[in-house]
Design an enzyme around this catalytic site. Structure first.
Site, short mmCIF file in Angstrom:
data_model
loop_
_atom_site.label_atom_id
_atom_site.label_comp_id
_atom_site.label_asym_id
_atom_site.label_seq_id
_atom_site.Cartn_x
_atom_site.Cartn_y
_atom_site.Cartn_z
N SER A 145 0.90 -1.07 -0.16
CA SER A 145 -0.02 -0.07 -0.16
C SER A 145 0.94 1.18 -0.07
O SER A 145 2.17 1.22 0.20
CB SER A 145 -0.74 0.02 1.27
OG SER A 145 -1.65 1.44 1.54
N TYR A 156 -3.04 -1.28 10.22
CA TYR A 156 -3.03 -1.51 8.97
C TYR A 156 -1.66 -1.18 8.15
O TYR A 156 -1.11 -2.00 7.39
CB TYR A 156 -4.29 -1.00 8.17
CG TYR A 156 -4.20 -1.06 6.63
CD1 TYR A 156 -4.65 -2.17 6.08
CD2 TYR A 156 -3.76 -0.02 5.85
CE1 TYR A 156 -4.81 -2.10 4.65
CE2 TYR A 156 -3.66 -0.32 4.29
CZ TYR A 156 -4.32 -1.30 3.99
OH TYR A 156 -4.37 -1.59 2.39
N LYS A 160 1.58 -3.38 6.48
CA LYS A 160 1.89 -3.11 4.91
C LYS A 160 3.35 -2.79 4.79
O LYS A 160 4.08 -2.81 3.70
CB LYS A 160 1.02 -1.86 4.27
CG LYS A 160 -0.67 -2.26 4.16
CD LYS A 160 -0.73 -3.62 3.23
CE LYS A 160 -1.90 -4.06 2.94
NZ LYS A 160 -2.38 -5.01 1.97
N1 NAD Z 1 -8.61 -0.05 -2.12
C1 NAD Z 1 -7.49 0.74 -1.81
O1 NAD Z 1 -7.70 1.90 -1.74
C2 NAD Z 1 -6.18 0.09 -1.23
C3 NAD Z 1 -4.97 0.85 -1.13
C4 NAD Z 1 -3.78 0.26 -0.92
C5 NAD Z 1 -3.69 -1.16 -0.86
N2 NAD Z 1 -4.95 -1.86 -0.92
C6 NAD Z 1 -4.99 -3.42 -0.67
O2 NAD Z 1 -5.26 -4.03 -1.98
C7 NAD Z 1 -5.49 -5.34 -1.69
C8 NAD Z 1 -6.88 -5.70 -2.42
O3 NAD Z 1 -8.02 -5.00 -1.53
P1 NAD Z 1 -9.26 -4.11 -2.17
O4 NAD Z 1 -8.76 -2.63 -2.16
O5 NAD Z 1 -9.48 -4.77 -3.58
O6 NAD Z 1 -10.50 -4.39 -1.35
P2 NAD Z 1 -11.54 -5.59 -1.40
O7 NAD Z 1 -12.20 -5.75 -0.07
O8 NAD Z 1 -12.38 -5.45 -2.59
O9 NAD Z 1 -10.78 -6.85 -1.69
C9 NAD Z 1 -10.43 -7.60 -0.65
C10 NAD Z 1 -10.34 -9.01 -1.03
O10 NAD Z 1 -9.80 -9.96 0.03
C11 NAD Z 1 -10.45 -10.99 0.36
N3 NAD Z 1 -10.28 -11.59 1.71
C12 NAD Z 1 -10.40 -11.01 2.91
N4 NAD Z 1 -9.63 -11.61 3.91
C13 NAD Z 1 -9.24 -12.80 3.20
C14 NAD Z 1 -8.78 -13.90 3.66
N5 NAD Z 1 -8.56 -14.16 5.02
N6 NAD Z 1 -8.24 -14.81 2.80
C15 NAD Z 1 -8.76 -14.69 1.52
N7 NAD Z 1 -9.29 -13.46 1.28
C16 NAD Z 1 -9.62 -12.49 2.05
C17 NAD Z 1 -12.11 -10.36 0.47
O11 NAD Z 1 -12.94 -11.21 0.59
C18 NAD Z 1 -11.91 -9.45 -0.68
O12 NAD Z 1 -12.40 -10.12 -1.80
C19 NAD Z 1 -5.57 -5.33 -0.01
O13 NAD Z 1 -4.14 -6.20 0.09
C20 NAD Z 1 -5.51 -4.21 0.74
O14 NAD Z 1 -4.99 -3.84 1.64
C21 NAD Z 1 -5.94 -1.47 -1.21
#
Ligand code: NAD
Length: 288
Positions: A145, A156, A160
């Site tokens: 992230s 969080y 990261k």
């Molecule tokens: N959206 C943002 O702004 C953002 C920014 C930086 C980093 N991220 C990172 O991106 C990655 C994807 O997240 P996203 O933003 O697409 O959110 P999202 O919630 O749409 O997707 C995350 C997915 O992970 C799954 N998940 C949760 N716990 C789990 C587990 N124990 N085992 C398997 N799957 C599990 C959820 O069901 C979901 O489908 C994450 O690592 C998040 O921290 C997101």
């Protein structure tokens, strides 16, 4: 890695958000894809949609925090596709947002680190030996992230920072071995997903005892943070960035420049031995 057609990708957290977009992008590049997610209904729907478009994909319900579940994911993927070339350790949750570090419960730590950090460890432990053994070009994308490269301000962000550090060590380990496997630490800024609704997948055994005050604080935080996501980058744009990073074998993959001043601020403070000015923080309203 330059050749995608006929190769195999495993994507965790593929039921929604960025993981869903990565799976689709890889499939469109001619890859066979194993989608893994703990949320079964979303996973089934993603698999169905991709199959309707004619893509060769499987779905495996997987809790990435469990090493056993990750081994099961590997077994099913190898049974279906024979090899794995690309691994996206992408599943993540927002985790504990309710207060200070000392107020967090062991269950808060276990859930937040279990998914965000141990999920990546489990992916690496399970798949890298197989990728080394078959010897073909491969790539590992760990979703960190932008919070991994600036001053961390919650649990969080700590997870990261750990994912970024792990990726840097993994990169060095693989280079030392001369392995044809690239590593990317993906650092997205703000992407339009359901990330702040991760509580939906929090396992019953890691939920805290009811505490209305605490729950109210958590809900207010999640609502505030969710409002940042409106109008932000779409997951499909990040998927395109990831494809390019794999081709270029890029370790540090930042999706935008909106956070550069915060990266510089942290580095400058460290080099100057200066305590951080806590008012210097990300301002979504000033997003470029
Ligand atoms: N959206 C943002 O702004 C953002 C920014 C930086 C980093 N991220 C990172 O991106 C990655 C994807 O997240 P996203 O933003 O697409 O959110 P999202 O919630 O749409 O997707 C995350 C997915 O992970 C799954 N998940 C949760 N716990 C789990 C587990 N124990 N085992 C398997 N799957 C599990 C959820 O069901 C979901 O489908 C994450 O690592 C998040 O921290 C997101």
């Amino acid at each position: 890695m330059q050749e995608f057609t006929g190769r195999v990708a495993v994507v965790t957290g593929a039921g929604s958000g960025m993981g869903r977009a990565f799976a689709q992008r890889f499939a469109e590049a001619g890859m066979r894809v194993a989608l893994a997610d703990v949320e079964e209904a979303a996973l089934d729907q993603a698999v169905e949609e991709l199959r309707e478009r004619g893509h060769d994909v499987i779905g495996v319900r997987t809790d990435v925090s469990s090493a056993d579940a990750m081994r099961e994911l590997a077994e099913q993927t190898l049974e279906a596709f024979g090899k794995v070339h690309v691994l996206c350790n992408n599943a993540g949750v927002e985790g504990y947002l309710e207060g200070t570090l000392w107020e967090a419960t062991p269950k808060d730590w276990a859930w937040t680190f279990g998914v965000n950090f141990w999920g990546v460890v489990n992916g690496v432990q399970t798949f890298v030996p197989h990728m080394l053994e078959h010897g073909e070009p491969g790539h590992i994308v760990n979703t960190a992230s932008m919070t991994a490269v600036i001053r961390p301000n919650n649990m969080y962000a700590i997870t990261k920072h750990a994912v970024l550090a792990l990726s840097e060590v993994l990169y060095a380990n693989l280079r030392d071995r001369g392995a044809p496997i690239g590593v990317s630490a993906l650092c997205p800024g703000i992407v339009n997903t359901r990330i702040y609704r991760g509580e939906r997948n929090r396992p019953a055994e890691l939920r805290n005892d009811p505490d209305p005050d605490r729950e109210q604080i958590g809900e207010a935080q999640r609502t505030r943070l969710t409002s940042y996501l409106e109008g932000s980058m779409e997951p499909s744009e990040v998927a395109e960035i990831v494809m390019q990073a794999i081709r270029e074998q890029r370790l540090y993959v930042l999706t935008d420049t909106d956070w550069n001043h915060l990266i510089e601020d942290r580095q400058a403070n460290i080099l100057a031995g200066r305590n951080p000015d806590l008012s210097v923080r990300f301002n979504p309203a000033a997003r470029g």
